[in-house]
Design a protein around this motif. Structure first.
Motif, PDB file in Angstrom:
ATOM      1  N   VAL A  81       9.566  11.740  -1.842  1.00  0.00           N
ATOM      2  CA  VAL A  81       9.733  10.574  -0.817  1.00  0.00           C
ATOM      3  C   VAL A  81       8.367   9.617  -0.565  1.00  0.00           C
ATOM      4  CG1 VAL A  81      10.153   9.148   1.082  1.00  0.00           C
ATOM      5  CG2 VAL A  81      11.832  11.426   0.425  1.00  0.00           C
ATOM      6  N   THR A  82       8.625   8.586  -1.188  1.00  0.00           N
ATOM      7  CA  THR A  82       6.674   8.026  -0.769  1.00  0.00           C
ATOM      8  C   THR A  82       6.910   6.967   0.756  1.00  0.00           C
ATOM      9  OG1 THR A  82       6.576   8.456  -2.871  1.00  0.00           O
ATOM     10  CG2 THR A  82       4.826   7.031  -1.726  1.00  0.00           C
ATOM     11  N   GLN A  83       5.803   7.197   1.861  1.00  0.00           N
ATOM     12  CA  GLN A  83       6.092   5.879   2.246  1.00  0.00           C
ATOM     13  C   GLN A  83       5.353   5.117   2.050  1.00  0.00           C
ATOM     14  OE1 GLN A  83       4.533   7.386   6.363  1.00  0.00           O
ATOM     15  NE2 GLN A  83       6.623   6.545   6.997  1.00  0.00           N
ATOM     16  N   VAL A  84       5.215   3.695   1.978  1.00  0.00           N
ATOM     17  CA  VAL A  84       4.783   2.706   1.551  1.00  0.00           C
ATOM     18  C   VAL A  84       4.852   1.788   2.129  1.00  0.00           C
ATOM     19  CG1 VAL A  84       5.602   3.294  -1.016  1.00  0.00           C
ATOM     20  CG2 VAL A  84       7.057   1.533   0.341  1.00  0.00           C
ATOM     21  N   ARG A  85       3.962   0.553   2.271  1.00  0.00           N
ATOM     22  CA  ARG A  85       3.731  -0.466   3.251  1.00  0.00           C
ATOM     23  C   ARG A  85       4.583  -1.841   2.540  1.00  0.00           C
ATOM     24  NH1 ARG A  85       2.732  -2.475   8.152  1.00  0.00           N
ATOM     25  NH2 ARG A  85       1.803  -0.400   9.071  1.00  0.00           N
ATOM     26  N   LYS A  88       1.033  -1.267   0.267  1.00  0.00           N
ATOM     27  CA  LYS A  88      -0.037  -0.327  -0.101  1.00  0.00           C
ATOM     28  C   LYS A  88       0.916   1.151   0.092  1.00  0.00           C
ATOM     29  CE  LYS A  88      -3.884   2.320   2.409  1.00  0.00           C
ATOM     30  NZ  LYS A  88      -4.729   1.900   3.385  1.00  0.00           N
ATOM     31  N   VAL A  89       0.791   2.232  -0.528  1.00  0.00           N
ATOM     32  CA  VAL A  89       0.772   3.238  -0.787  1.00  0.00           C
ATOM     33  C   VAL A  89       0.492   4.724   0.431  1.00  0.00           C
ATOM     34  CG1 VAL A  89       1.880   5.580  -1.974  1.00  0.00           C
ATOM     35  CG2 VAL A  89       1.806   3.074  -3.252  1.00  0.00           C
ATOM     36  N   LEU A  90       0.975   4.744   1.133  1.00  0.00           N
ATOM     37  CA  LEU A  90       0.759   5.753   2.459  1.00  0.00           C
ATOM     38  C   LEU A  90       0.480   6.872   1.821  1.00  0.00           C
ATOM     39  CD1 LEU A  90       2.452   3.081   5.217  1.00  0.00           C
ATOM     40  CD2 LEU A  90      -0.083   3.240   3.725  1.00  0.00           C
ATOM     41  N   GLY A  91       1.602   7.552   1.584  1.00  0.00           N
ATOM     42  CA  GLY A  91       1.021   8.807   1.279  1.00  0.00           C
ATOM     43  C   GLY A  91       2.272   9.910   1.067  1.00  0.00           C
ATOM     44  N   ARG A  92       2.874  10.742   0.408  1.00  0.00           N
ATOM     45  CA  ARG A  92       3.766  11.618   0.120  1.00  0.00           C
ATOM     46  C   ARG A  92       4.791  12.239   1.434  1.00  0.00           C
ATOM     47  NH1 ARG A  92       5.340  10.099  -5.250  1.00  0.00           N
ATOM     48  NH2 ARG A  92       6.279  12.340  -5.263  1.00  0.00           N
ATOM     49  N   MET A 101      18.650  -2.878   0.556  1.00  0.00           N
ATOM     50  CA  MET A 101      19.769  -3.321   1.674  1.00  0.00           C
ATOM     51  C   MET A 101      19.892  -3.772   2.695  1.00  0.00           C
ATOM     52  SD  MET A 101      21.223  -3.699  -1.598  1.00  0.00           S
ATOM     53  CE  MET A 101      22.684  -3.746  -1.025  1.00  0.00           C
ATOM     54  N   GLU A 102      18.242  -3.380   3.665  1.00  0.00           N
ATOM     55  CA  GLU A 102      18.490  -3.288   5.827  1.00  0.00           C
ATOM     56  C   GLU A 102      17.473  -3.382   5.710  1.00  0.00           C
ATOM     57  OE1 GLU A 102      17.629  -2.250   8.740  1.00  0.00           O
ATOM     58  OE2 GLU A 102      17.743  -0.875   7.683  1.00  0.00           O
ATOM     59  N   SER A 103      16.329  -4.180   6.544  1.00  0.00           N
ATOM     60  CA  SER A 103      15.478  -4.622   6.384  1.00  0.00           C
ATOM     61  C   SER A 103      15.068  -4.801   7.420  1.00  0.00           C
ATOM     62  CB  SER A 103      15.036  -6.426   6.051  1.00  0.00           C
ATOM     63  OG  SER A 103      15.873  -6.710   6.563  1.00  0.00           O
ATOM     64  N   GLU A 104      15.950  -4.546   8.816  1.00  0.00           N
ATOM     65  CA  GLU A 104      14.890  -4.459  10.364  1.00  0.00           C
ATOM     66  C   GLU A 104      14.374  -2.993  10.510  1.00  0.00           C
ATOM     67  OE1 GLU A 104      14.960  -6.679  12.218  1.00  0.00           O
ATOM     68  OE2 GLU A 104      15.319  -7.688  10.647  1.00  0.00           O
ATOM     69  N   ARG A 105      15.344  -1.356   9.781  1.00  0.00           N
ATOM     70  CA  ARG A 105      14.428  -0.202   9.872  1.00  0.00           C
ATOM     71  C   ARG A 105      13.173  -0.203   9.732  1.00  0.00           C
ATOM     72  NH1 ARG A 105      18.525   4.038   8.330  1.00  0.00           N
ATOM     73  NH2 ARG A 105      19.314   2.119   8.871  1.00  0.00           N
ATOM     74  N   GLU A 106      12.503   0.892  10.537  1.00  0.00           N
ATOM     75  CA  GLU A 106      10.980   1.090   9.769  1.00  0.00           C
ATOM     76  C   GLU A 106      11.028   2.486   9.861  1.00  0.00           C
ATOM     77  OE1 GLU A 106       6.799  -0.179  11.016  1.00  0.00           O
ATOM     78  OE2 GLU A 106       8.076  -1.356  11.722  1.00  0.00           O
ATOM     79  N   ALA A 107      10.594   2.846   8.926  1.00  0.00           N
ATOM     80  CA  ALA A 107      10.339   4.671   8.593  1.00  0.00           C
ATOM     81  C   ALA A 107       9.070   4.695  10.028  1.00  0.00           C
ATOM     82  CB  ALA A 107      10.068   4.864   7.650  1.00  0.00           C
ATOM     83  N   ARG A 108       8.999   6.586  10.175  1.00  0.00           N
ATOM     84  CA  ARG A 108       7.742   7.073  11.168  1.00  0.00           C
ATOM     85  C   ARG A 108       6.825   7.065  10.465  1.00  0.00           C
ATOM     86  NH1 ARG A 108      10.664  11.353  13.833  1.00  0.00           N
ATOM     87  NH2 ARG A 108      12.927  10.765  12.227  1.00  0.00           N
ATOM     88  N   ARG A 109       5.948   6.953  11.106  1.00  0.00           N
ATOM     89  CA  ARG A 109       4.027   7.298  10.398  1.00  0.00           C
ATOM     90  C   ARG A 109       4.673   8.950  10.016  1.00  0.00           C
ATOM     91  NH1 ARG A 109       0.969   3.596   8.135  1.00  0.00           N
ATOM     92  NH2 ARG A 109      -0.796   5.087   9.013  1.00  0.00           N
ATOM     93  N   LEU A 110       3.636   9.138   8.826  1.00  0.00           N
ATOM     94  CA  LEU A 110       3.412   9.987   8.727  1.00  0.00           C
ATOM     95  C   LEU A 110       2.507  10.977   9.204  1.00  0.00           C
ATOM     96  CD1 LEU A 110       2.786  10.052   4.424  1.00  0.00           C
ATOM     97  CD2 LEU A 110       4.255  11.064   5.425  1.00  0.00           C
ATOM     98  N   ARG A 111       2.250  12.232   9.634  1.00  0.00           N
ATOM     99  CA  ARG A 111       1.653  13.271  10.267  1.00  0.00           C
ATOM    100  C   ARG A 111       0.452  13.093   9.634  1.00  0.00           C
ATOM    101  NH1 ARG A 111       6.528  16.076  13.491  1.00  0.00           N
ATOM    102  NH2 ARG A 111       7.633  14.082  14.399  1.00  0.00           N
ATOM    103  N   ILE A 119       6.703  -0.391   7.484  1.00  0.00           N
ATOM    104  CA  ILE A 119       6.711   0.816   6.200  1.00  0.00           C
ATOM    105  C   ILE A 119       7.858   1.807   6.603  1.00  0.00           C
ATOM    106  CG2 ILE A 119       5.708   3.448   6.674  1.00  0.00           C
ATOM    107  CD1 ILE A 119       3.755   2.409   8.492  1.00  0.00           C
ATOM    108  N   ARG A 120       8.033   1.835   4.958  1.00  0.00           N
ATOM    109  CA  ARG A 120       9.809   1.812   4.324  1.00  0.00           C
ATOM    110  C   ARG A 120       8.989   3.482   3.707  1.00  0.00           C
ATOM    111  NH1 ARG A 120      14.339  -1.097   5.300  1.00  0.00           N
ATOM    112  NH2 ARG A 120      14.965   0.601   3.637  1.00  0.00           N
ATOM    113  N   ASN A 121      10.238   4.528   3.267  1.00  0.00           N
ATOM    114  CA  ASN A 121      10.352   5.261   2.503  1.00  0.00           C
ATOM    115  C   ASN A 121      11.070   4.841   1.099  1.00  0.00           C
ATOM    116  OD1 ASN A 121       8.791   7.221   4.818  1.00  0.00           O
ATOM    117  ND2 ASN A 121      10.672   7.512   5.542  1.00  0.00           N
ATOM    118  N   VAL A 122      10.344   5.183   0.148  1.00  0.00           N
ATOM    119  CA  VAL A 122      11.150   4.837  -1.072  1.00  0.00           C
ATOM    120  C   VAL A 122      11.337   6.345  -1.870  1.00  0.00           C
ATOM    121  CG1 VAL A 122      10.410   3.744  -3.272  1.00  0.00           C
ATOM    122  CG2 VAL A 122      10.044   2.842  -0.898  1.00  0.00           C
ATOM    123  N   LYS A 123      12.826   6.333  -2.916  1.00  0.00           N
ATOM    124  CA  LYS A 123      12.561   7.094  -3.354  1.00  0.00           C
ATOM    125  C   LYS A 123      12.378   7.500  -4.654  1.00  0.00           C
ATOM    126  CE  LYS A 123      16.244  11.562  -4.445  1.00  0.00           C
ATOM    127  NZ  LYS A 123      17.501  11.279  -4.064  1.00  0.00           N
TER     128      LYS A 123
END
Length: 66
Positions: free
Chosen positions: A23-27, A12-16, A56-66, A40-44
């Protein structure tokens, strides 16, 4: 896979995000993981649902959009 590299499918695409919306935030759901873990990850760059990402790294999770 090689050390630390994992494949993930965009669920799912969560937002910009980012100062200019570049940057796009995706699940994402890991493809080769047995327990179907999703984070949840940030994608450029351009991304849409169903795309396959190479992480390249699978443990770090992005903070949610406000």
């Amino acid at each position: 896979m090689e050390d630390g590299i994992m494949l993930a499918r965009v669920l799912k695409v969560l937002g910009r995000t980012g100062s200019r919306g570049g940057v796009t935030q995706v699940r994402v759901e890991f493809i080769d993981d047995n327990n179907q873990r999703s984070i949840i990850r940030n994608v450029k760059g351009p991304v849409r649902e169903g795309d396959i990402l190479t992480l390249m790294e699978s443990e770090r999770e992005a903070r949610r959009l406000r």
